[in-house]
Write a protein that holds these residues in place. Structure first.
Motif, PDB file in Angstrom:
ATOM      1  N   CYS A 102       7.097   0.039   7.696  1.00 62.49           N
ATOM      2  CA  CYS A 102       7.272   0.383   6.365  1.00 62.49           C
ATOM      3  C   CYS A 102       5.852   0.670   5.659  1.00 62.49           C
ATOM      4  CB  CYS A 102       7.996  -0.634   5.756  1.00 62.49           C
ATOM      5  SG  CYS A 102       8.412   0.015   3.898  1.00 62.49           S
ATOM      6  N   LEU A 103       4.865  -0.290   6.224  1.00 60.12           N
ATOM      7  CA  LEU A 103       3.709   0.055   5.539  1.00 60.12           C
ATOM      8  C   LEU A 103       2.932   1.178   5.962  1.00 60.12           C
ATOM      9  CD1 LEU A 103       1.316  -1.613   3.875  1.00 60.12           C
ATOM     10  CD2 LEU A 103       0.624  -2.595   5.986  1.00 60.12           C
ATOM     11  N   SER A 117       4.222   4.095   4.233  1.00 59.18           N
ATOM     12  CA  SER A 117       3.583   4.027   2.829  1.00 59.18           C
ATOM     13  C   SER A 117       2.211   4.450   2.431  1.00 59.18           C
ATOM     14  CB  SER A 117       3.730   2.500   2.239  1.00 59.18           C
ATOM     15  OG  SER A 117       3.303   2.423   0.880  1.00 59.18           O
ATOM     16  N   ARG A 118       1.498   4.140   3.496  1.00 59.34           N
ATOM     17  CA  ARG A 118       0.109   4.425   3.671  1.00 59.34           C
ATOM     18  C   ARG A 118      -0.190   5.883   4.032  1.00 59.34           C
ATOM     19  NH1 ARG A 118      -3.141  -0.934   6.467  1.00 59.34           N
ATOM     20  NH2 ARG A 118      -3.011  -2.296   4.711  1.00 59.34           N
ATOM     21  N   TRP A 156       1.929   8.548   3.835  1.00 64.22           N
ATOM     22  CA  TRP A 156       2.796   9.315   3.108  1.00 64.22           C
ATOM     23  C   TRP A 156       2.537  11.007   3.286  1.00 64.22           C
ATOM     24  CZ3 TRP A 156       7.888   7.488   1.463  1.00 64.22           C
ATOM     25  CH2 TRP A 156       8.380   8.670   0.846  1.00 64.22           C
ATOM     26  N   GLY A 211      11.704   7.710  -1.670  1.00 61.98           N
ATOM     27  CA  GLY A 211      10.358   7.156  -2.474  1.00 61.98           C
ATOM     28  C   GLY A 211      10.690   5.641  -3.126  1.00 61.98           C
ATOM     29  N   VAL A 245      11.418   2.922  -0.164  1.00 64.76           N
ATOM     30  CA  VAL A 245      10.105   2.707   0.462  1.00 64.76           C
ATOM     31  C   VAL A 245       9.322   1.739  -0.469  1.00 64.76           C
ATOM     32  CG1 VAL A 245       7.834   3.373   0.940  1.00 64.76           C
ATOM     33  CG2 VAL A 245       9.808   4.998   1.836  1.00 64.76           C
ATOM     34  N   SER A 246       9.220   2.055  -1.780  1.00 68.01           N
ATOM     35  CA  SER A 246       8.238   1.123  -2.730  1.00 68.01           C
ATOM     36  C   SER A 246       9.030  -0.461  -2.626  1.00 68.01           C
ATOM     37  CB  SER A 246       8.561   1.596  -3.957  1.00 68.01           C
ATOM     38  OG  SER A 246       7.731   0.540  -5.114  1.00 68.01           O
ATOM     39  N   ASN A 276       9.032  -2.100   0.887  1.00 71.97           N
ATOM     40  CA  ASN A 276       7.798  -2.461   1.318  1.00 71.97           C
ATOM     41  C   ASN A 276       7.163  -3.869   0.617  1.00 71.97           C
ATOM     42  OD1 ASN A 276       5.256  -1.848   2.743  1.00 71.97           O
ATOM     43  ND2 ASN A 276       4.329  -1.657   0.537  1.00 71.97           N
TER      44      ASN A 276
END
Length: 477
Positions: A293-294, A297-298, A300, A337, A340-341, A344
């Motif tokens: 997941c990280l 996010s990084r 994206w 979106g 994910v937030s 995470n």
């Protein structure tokens, strides 16, 4: 060799000298054999090869190691050249029957050392768990947790037991049998830890209930690692989009890892070359999904960039473009979106609880603060108190405090040691060694898992046990 007064003038003096010379010679040979067996078994490596013949390229790790030592050891080189290539009818002490006997002797010695430590510690806890090996035989792992004389808590592997059954009664009978065979007093059991399966954790007829019925002081502690995964499953079930999101992460990894071309294209699209690309998800551990997941996010925007390259490339086939369009539509959605937030942050906390000891230290500090303990004591915990009592010679003054602390230290928080033993089981009993018997499996497993004891074994004691077992007899000429 120095002659004693009783040997001078004896009629059999020359015979005694011949026997002693040959004993010293064989000790030198067996010391080298024991060293090779110790090194290979402590690392879980196979001994035998396709052939049991020194000098063959198919002789296996044992023969290869002896040949390697012989390149720098003139004594062993001469022994191999004299006896090692003459065949099975020559006593060379280099055959597989000899190192099998050494494996058995070393395994018994390590097991005896652990059993003696458990008895000296007095109070202990048990951890058991089972898994199927390569031959589809169910193997039950026995782990004992106890506090050493220094007060340090340790978890030691004792053995695997094949086909114990899955019913709680069968498992309880097996536990009682193992304790009885090793003469370990079950009344000194103070804890037990298993996974959350009903046959293990059932409060009425599970294994933990049967153990507590026989020993009421054996407190049951559910495995913290398994409980953490259950919390993750519960959180996923409470969130409607959680499972869809996990599938989405898996789909992203599957798409880019399908070919090296796609993976290289993603690497080239990274704005920061040091960043890691998309991660594969773990099928069982929720905490391990944090990295996947990280990375999403990084990276994206970089993933969006790589996806657009595939879609706008006229040479790409329609199937790839269609698959990439689906992922791109999903990743651009507001729903993904938000998920994910949120996830995470959730998975980050799972990862902290699972891996980061600083989080646990903060918990200890907080509990110490609530109890009014000094900061130095609350952070160094019970183990620190045990060490202070031992160093300051306070054990005789506060014997019951020491006992209480040691009992606390021997209670396990998880059964992860049993899970680790399964990794050794997979390395030791492989496809090529699927017919290995249980005694050999246990010897190799304990020598590898408890390699700390294996490497400290004394060669003279091993050779003496070997000589007493009369595994091989040397005919004196």
């Amino acid at each position: 060799m120095k002659k004693s007064g009783s040997e001078v003038g004896r009629i059999d003096h020359q015979l005694i000298l011949q026997i002693q010379t040959e004993i010293n010679y064989l000790k030198e040979v067996l010391t080298r054999v024991a060293a090779v067996v110790k090194s290979l078994s402590s690392r879980g490596l196979a001994m035998r090869g396709h052939e049991d013949k020194i000098g063959s390229t198919h002789s296996g790790n044992f023969g290869m190691s002896l040949e390697l030592i012989a390149e720098f050891d003139l004594f062993l080189k001469n022994h191999i050249s004299t006896f090692g290539i003459k065949g099975k009818r020559t006593t060379s002490y280099l055959s597989f029957t000899v190192f099998e006997q050494f494996i058995k002797i070393m395994g018994e010695k390590v097991k005896k050392t652990i059993v003696n430590e458990i008895k000296n510690a007095k109070h202990f806890s048990i951890i058991v768990d089972s898994t199927a090996d390569i031959s589809h035989t169910d193997q039950l792992a026995f782990i004992f947790r106890y506090a050493t004389i220094n007060g340090e808590p340790v978890e030691r592997f004792l053995q695997f037991l094949a086909n114990p059954g899955h019913k709680s009664k069968d498992l309880a009978d097996t536990v009682f049998m193992v304790l009885g065979e090793n003469e370990i007093d079950f009344n000194n059991c103070r804890g037990q830890s298993y996974d959350n399966a009903s046959n293990m954790s059932g409060i009425y007829s599970g294994l933990q209930a049967r153990i507590k019925e026989a020993c009421p002081h054996a407190v049951y502690i559910p495995c913290a690692a398994h409980s953490l995964n259950l919390v993750g499953e519960c959180a996923a079930n409470c969130c409607i989009n959680a499972n869809d999101f996990i599938n989405f992460l898996q789909n992203i990894y599957s798409f880019f890892s399908a070919s090296t071309y796609r993976w290289d294209m993603l690497d080239q699209s990274l704005s920061k070359p040091d960043n890691e690309t998309v991660k594969r998800l773990s099928d069982t551990r929720w905490a391990a999904r944090y990295e996947a997941c990280l990375s999403l996010s990084r990276n994206w925007n970089d993933i969006l960039k790589a996806s657009n390259i595939f879609i706008n490339n006229p040479t790409e086939n329609s199937k790839t473009k269609c698959e990439c369009n689906g992922l791109l539509k999903k990743i651009k959605s507001l729903e993904i979106g938000i998920v994910v937030s949120v996830w995470n942050d959730i998975l980050e906390r799972f990862n902290i609880v699972n891996l980061d000891t600083s989080f646990m230290n903060e918990c200890i500090h907080f509990l110490g603060y609530l109890k009014g303990l000094p900061e130095s004591v609350s952070t160094k915990s019970v183990l620190y108190l045990c060490q202070v009592m031992k160093d300051d010679n306070l054990l005789d003054i506060y014997p019951y405090v020491n006992i209480a602390l040691r009992m606390f230290l021997c209670v396990p928080a998880s059964n992860t040691s049993a899970e680790r033993s399964f990794s050794t089981l997979k390395r030791v009993k492989t496809y090529l060694r699927s017919l290995m018997n249980d005694n050999r499996l246990n010897s190799l497993a304990i020598l590898n898992i408890e390699s700390q004891f294996t490497t400290s074994l004394n060669y003279d004691e091993i050779i003496e046990d070997f000589a007493r077992s009369k595994a091989r007899r040397k005919i004196l000429i």
